[in-house]
Design an enzyme around this catalytic site. Structure first.
Site, PDB file in Angstrom:
ATOM      1  N   SER A  94      -8.292  -8.135 -26.061  1.00  0.00           N
ATOM      2  CA  SER A  94      -9.456  -8.900 -26.493  1.00  0.00           C
ATOM      3  C   SER A  94      -9.946  -9.810 -25.365  1.00  0.00           C
ATOM      4  O   SER A  94     -10.132  -9.336 -24.256  1.00  0.00           O
ATOM      5  CB  SER A  94      -9.051  -9.687 -27.748  1.00  0.00           C
ATOM      6  N   ASP A 216     -14.061  -0.684 -34.150  1.00  0.00           N
ATOM      7  CA  ASP A 216     -13.654  -2.053 -33.821  1.00  0.00           C
ATOM      8  C   ASP A 216     -14.881  -2.954 -33.944  1.00  0.00           C
ATOM      9  O   ASP A 216     -15.830  -2.830 -33.173  1.00  0.00           O
ATOM     10  CB  ASP A 216     -13.096  -2.083 -32.394  1.00  0.00           C
ATOM     11  N   HIS A 244      -9.379  -3.878 -34.444  1.00  0.00           N
ATOM     12  CA  HIS A 244      -9.396  -4.599 -33.173  1.00  0.00           C
ATOM     13  C   HIS A 244      -7.997  -4.804 -32.592  1.00  0.00           C
ATOM     14  O   HIS A 244      -7.855  -5.255 -31.469  1.00  0.00           O
ATOM     15  CB  HIS A 244     -10.080  -5.959 -33.374  1.00  0.00           C
TER      16      HIS A 244
END
Lengths: 262, 368
Positions: A94, A216, A244
């Site tokens: 991320s 995602d 995610h």
């Protein structure tokens, strides 16, 4: 304050080469619990918490320093220096993907390979760029952070430590995951979702792999492809995993893709 | 009803919303209660992602916080979420969830409770807290401005007062009628009193702005002599004698000017509040590692209920003499004691009222 204590750095495994795992917005190094152990036999693994997350030193949280991803990247470089790392592998999930990119630009010798899991160089849509979010979404997210009682009081921190061998405390232990001080969470959310690192991508010299999930909502395939297309020589692997957090939902696939690459 | 029908009823018409999702977060089952709350047909929700029921910001938070929690610990409790109703309005809800992986399929069960009033109440609380914090910051700022104002005012008043004092001293050298001399003396007394009041106000405002009274310690070779001098001046001013028992070694390491200010304050109080026909006593000695200075007087005791407030700024007792000041003397005195690492305490009975200053000193007689 040592860097090791500040970022709650945990070194495990044995191997010539080191893999550094870096967590994203929302959780802490526990995000890697199904992934990092698989590398301990042939790699030295490094886990850490960004300042403000997990069991990092909250006193080290300086709102000014951490008002941009550069502050987090500086910490990552310091961790690398403290451990004497060279040509290591960086695995960032991320927002940490871009933190790794910035660190590799600042200290090119630190990482030979970058594995970016669900990266996004820019979350907010712009003319000619699809990031997936409008500015209003980010504002609403920031406003709603107070609705959840994720903030654990500072006094609760000691209870989180070292209870793994006491199953009766398992719930208390596990329930502490992803809990952060609400004020810090809000600031980190702002930094994360308003960052724009598109201009940094072309300068990346490290070998780079983008690990992209399907479906995602935080970082769509289009966003991952943008990163792949702008980091010279990088490639992308589209995982079967959805969501995610493939490091939690499909750790086997993530481990295999990293092994294939390094 | 059959057992199965009972269970179906329990599921569909439960007093909470109920959603079951597959490995990809897609809705496998949703009960009638939730469908009714949302105003969306249950059939229309099948196959959609649970995330699709939330606004974008909620999805972001859910995906970055609650999905990981579910994966890591298999459950979450008391999570606040918003769901979007069929008419695009929001349903504030609290959710509990469990997640299990069996035979390659990860099934998540989510129980949803309406929390509209609760959310409203929480937001009100949160807003109220934010408002309080703002108000508090503004009050602190106002208080600081006021202290600064008082400090500047006090400072500026000193010059004209000094000019009046100087003028009086010049007048003394002139030929004055007996009445003129008497008036000059009265004015001089008033100037002195006013200077003391201004000094007190300045001490207070400086202490508040600077986080405490400042003391400058130095080696005082003969504190006994200093005390003698202060006591004599006050004897002259008040026209009565004060008993002293002074037994101090020298030198002592402290701010003697501040200690004299303190003793002078205590003696002034003893004269104005004590009985005129009973003796006032000052004693000073070193006892058990402390410099002790006691000032006592006879007369009516200080009422018990007043004792705790005695050292607070602007506290003025029921004084009938009408000669009272701003109520800063004892406060400043106790601050002087504190700044020396010591204490100022009081005991009062029908027999005597005694103020006791205690300052710890080390073996070299330095105030600690």
């Amino acid at each position: 304050m040592s860097v090791i204590r500040r970022n709650n750095v945990l070194v495990r495994g044995s191997g010539q080469r080191t893999i550094v795992f870096s967590h994203g917005f929302g959780c802490d190094q526990a995000m890697w619990r199904f992934v990092s152990p698989s590398f301990e036999n042939d790699f030295t693994t490094v886990l850490f918490d960004h300042v403000g997350a997990g069991r990092s030193d909250l006193n080290a949280y300086d709102p000014h320093k951490y008002s941009s991803l550069t502050g987090y990247a500086d910490d990552l470089v310091e961790i690398g220096e403290a451990l004497g790392l060279q040509n290591a592998v960086f695995v960032g999930h991320s927002v940490s993907a871009m933190i790794g990119v910035l660190a590799s630009l600042k200290a090119p010798a630190l990482f030979g390979d970058l594995v970016l899991v669900g990266p996004s160089a820019r979350y907010i849509n712009e003319e000619g760029y699809h990031g997936g979010f409008e500015e209003d979404d980010i504002d609403e997210l920031l406003a709603s952070l107070g609705d959840n009682h994720m903030g654990w009081s500072k006094a609760m921190a000691p209870a989180i430590m070292g209870n793994a061998d006491r199953p009766e405390l398992a719930e208390e232990l596990t329930d502490s995951f992803c809990r952060t001080d609400p004020d810090i969470a809000r600031r980190f959310a702002r930094v994360t979702f308003t960052s724009d690192n598109r201009s940094d991508l072309p300068h990346v010299k490290a070998r780079t792999l983008v690990l992209q999930c399907r479906d995602d909502i935080i970082a769509s395939e289009e966003v991952g492809e943008y990163v792949r297309d702008h980091i010279p020589g990088s490639k992308m692997v589209l995982l079967n995993a959805t969501g995610h957090c493939p490091n939690l939902s499909a750790p086997g696939e993530v481990v295999a893709a990293i092994r294939e690459f390094v | 009803m059959s057992y199965v029908a009972d269970l179906e009823d329990l599921f569909d018409n439960a007093p909470c919303g109920y959603v079951v999702t597959d490995s990809h977060g897609r809705i496998l089952l949703v009960n009638r209660t939730l469908a009714t709350w949302l105003g969306i047909e249950a059939a229309a929700m099948m196959g959609k992602r649970f995330l699709d029921l939330m606004p974008v910001s909620g999805r972001m938070f859910y995906e970055t916080h609650f999905s990981p929690m579910l994966r890591m610990q298999g459950f979450f409790h008391e999570v606040a979420i918003d769901l979007i109703k069929g008419d695009n309005s929001r349903l504030a809800a609290l959710a509990n969830a469990t997640q299990k992986t069996e035979g390659g399929e990860t099934v998540t069960k989510i129980a949803i409770f309406q929390a509209t009033s609760r959310r409203k109440y929480e937001r009100e609380l949160s807003d109220a807290r934010a408002e309080l914090a703002t108000a508090n910051a503004s009050l602190t700022e106002t208080a600081k401005l006021r202290d600064e104002f008082v400090a500047i005012l006090g400072h500026d008043l000193r010059n004209p007062i000094a000019a009046i004092g100087g003028g009086i001293r010049v007048l003394y050298r002139e030929e004055l009628t007996p009445r003129g001399r008497e008036i000059a003396k009265l004015v001089e007394g008033s100037v002195k009193r006013m200077s003391r009041l201004i000094d007190d106000v300045l001490d207070l405002s400086k202490a508040r702005l600077g986080g405490g009274l400042t003391v400058v310690r130095h080696a005082e070779p003969n504190l006994t002599h200093e005390i003698e001098q202060v006591v004599s001046e006050i004897e002259m001013g008040a026209g009565r004698s004060i008993a002293r028992r002074l037994d101090l070694p020298g030198p002592l390491f402290l701010d003697s000017a501040r200690i004299m200010q303190l003793i002078s304050n205590l003696l002034g109080n003893a004269i104005s509040h004590g009985a005129a026909d009973q003796p006032i006593e000052v004693s000073a000695n070193i006892r058990e590692g402390c410099l002790e200075v006691a000032v006592s007087n006879g007369g009516d005791p200080i009422p018990n209920e007043m004792l705790p407030r005695l050292f607070q700024p602007f506290f003025r007792g029921n004084d009938s003499t009408g000669t009272q000041g701003l109520g800063l003397g004892l406060h400043i005195s106790s601050e002087i004691a504190k700044a020396h690492g010591g204490t100022l305490s009081v005991s009062s009975s029908a027999a005597r009222t005694t103020f006791l200053l205690k300052i710890p000193v080390d073996n070299n007689l330095h105030a600690i």
